[in-house]
Scaffold this active site. Structure first.
Site, PDB file in Angstrom:
ATOM      1  N   CYS A  50      26.277 -14.695  17.866  1.00 35.27           N
ATOM      2  CA  CYS A  50      25.456 -13.866  18.749  1.00 35.27           C
ATOM      3  C   CYS A  50      24.446 -13.022  17.982  1.00 35.27           C
ATOM      4  CB  CYS A  50      26.339 -12.976  19.612  1.00 35.27           C
ATOM      5  SG  CYS A  50      27.373 -11.834  18.675  1.00 35.27           S
ATOM      6  N   GLN A 115      36.530  -9.319  12.295  1.00 30.97           N
ATOM      7  CA  GLN A 115      37.230 -10.513  11.837  1.00 30.97           C
ATOM      8  C   GLN A 115      36.764 -11.799  12.508  1.00 30.97           C
ATOM      9  OE1 GLN A 115      41.522 -10.156  11.444  1.00 30.97           O
ATOM     10  NE2 GLN A 115      41.386  -7.944  11.628  1.00 30.97           N
TER      11      GLN A 115
END
Length: 438
Positions: A50, A115
């Site tokens: 993104c 993460q």
């Protein structure tokens, strides 16, 4: 061949441009195939998230390799070449390896320490492997980078800096609401993929009262709702087409569908709704920017998060130390591998000379019996092996150290060796057929 990175991220490019370069699985597969079809590029993989688009490739020529990558991105996206060049960054050789390790460790993320990027790099690697565009060089770099990321998250407290984009978005939403949790609030989650699942989980942890899940595949929406219920959060699923029907009943909307069209626009919001917090976790954007113009509606999206995130945030020193250690181990191993063909060629050259001289000896001294000749042969080979042992061991040790000396070239020049070029790992003719683009 050296590793090359050409990319753009939230740090270098506007969200609108990142949207144009975002890739679904089919486009990514086609694009890596287009990359390795270029003569200068031997292997390729693409990390598309993104807030990041990065091409990792093995190239035989820096400038040609960069140009080829930019041309392929232009062909894929339709974005003008000069515009691309204005926002792309380039890393090469050791700097490219270091960049992948930092990215995989979460040090280059909008939320330092998140993460999700480890899984995204792993997905990019598997996708390129299935497409047939990953060879031993990228395989080794990716494995070293994933190992580095695991060490950073295991051995440091970097996770405390921010678990994920989802948690960062929720924290920003709560800050705008002047609240510490979502207790008493009802939420609509659009999508049922990994990001939507993380959002539902995080909303539950923050005390959300009820979650309604809408997805284009109802069964997936129902599964996500069931998981939420199992976690102790009241939840239900609806058909995606009914999402507008529940807008008036919720306080928070989280959209993570990755669709090519907006899931919600200003015209969809009831005029007398009241306060409504909208969180858009997708790229391309799911929620139109014009919703923020509706009274009482607040929008948090990738662009907003980029503005909030401190680009000058200090990197975790312990994490950087681990990256430095792993980079040194990786580059040392690479330099040893680079000199290995020259060492092997030197030994073959020595063996060839021995064979030639022994053949001459056999011709000149035909009276020598077989036992004596065998003893001479063994003695000569022992002497040559002992003479070569220390130099070949030492040249590998020296090659492992960083520096400007090319020991493989030095060996070739000193002994007049011809070292065969490493064969290209990817055979373009054997790549899978192209997937229809979206």
């Amino acid at each position: 061949m050296s590793v090359l990175v050409v990319g753009m991220s939230h740090r270098s490019a506007p969200v609108a441009l990142l949207e144009k370069l975002s890739m679904d699985d089919g486009v990514r597969t086609n694009t890596v195939s287009d990359l390795v079809a270029r003569p200068s590029l031997a292997e390729a993989m693409i990390v598309s998230t993104c807030n990041r688009l990065e091409v990792y490739a093995m190239t035989s020529s820096f400038h040609t390799g960069v140009n080829d990558v930019v041309e392929v991105l232009h062909d894929m996206s339709g974005v003008d070449m000069e515009e691309l060049r204005g926002y792309l960054y380039v890393r090469y050789a050791d700097a490219a390896a270091e960049h992948m390790m930092e990215v995989t460790s979460g040090l280059d993320s909008m939320v330092v320490g998140e993460q999700q990027i480890i899984g995204q790099v792993r997905t990019a690697y598997h996708s390129a492997t299935e497409a047939g565009t990953v060879g031993p060089a990228l395989h080794g770099l990716v494995q070293a980078s994933l190992h580095t990321g695991k060490r950073v998250h295991t051995e440091t407290d970097i996770d405390d800096a921010g678990a994920s984009m989802v948690s960062f978005a929720c924290d920003e939403a709560l800050a705008q609401m002047s609240a510490t949790n979502f207790a008493g609030c009802r939420a609509l989650v659009l999508g049922a993929g990994a990001m939507a699942s993380l959002a539902a989980t995080h909303l539950g942890r923050l005390g959300i009262e009820h979650i309604t899940v809408a997805n284009r595949t109802f069964e997936r929406a129902q599964r996500l709702a069931d998981h939420a219920v199992e976690a102790g959060v009241a939840a239900s699923a609806i058909e995606f087409e009914r999402r507008m029907d529940v807008l008036c009943d919720v306080d928070v909307v989280v959209s993570a569908t990755g669709a090519n069209t907006f899931t919600i626009e200003a015209a969809n919001i009831p005029a007398a709704h009241g306060d409504l917090m909208m969180i858009d976790l997708s790229l391309p954007r799911d929620i139109s920017d014009d919703v923020a113009e509706v009274p009482g509606v607040h929008l948090v999206n990738i662009e907003k998060l980029r503005d909030v995130a401190s680009s000058g945030e200090a990197k975790d020193h312990a994490a950087q130390r681990i990256v430095a250690e792993e980079l040194e181990a990786y580059t040392s191993a690479q330099r040893i591998r680079d000199v290995a063909p020259a060492v092997a060629a030197l030994r073959r050259h020595a063996s060839s000379l021995i064979d030639s001289e022994l053949a001459r000896l056999s011709t000149r001294v035909p009276s020598m019996d077989e036992d004596d000749f065998s003893e001479v042969q063994r003695t000569v080979r022992r002497v040559v092996d002992k003479l070569l042992h220390q130099p070949t061991v030492r040249v590998k040790e020296l090659a492992a150290q960083s520096g400007t000396v090319s020991y493989d070239t030095a060996i070739q020049e000193l002994f007049g060796l011809a070292v065969e070029a490493t064969p290209v790992a990817v055979n373009v003719d054997e790549l899978p057929e192209r997937i229809n683009k979206r």
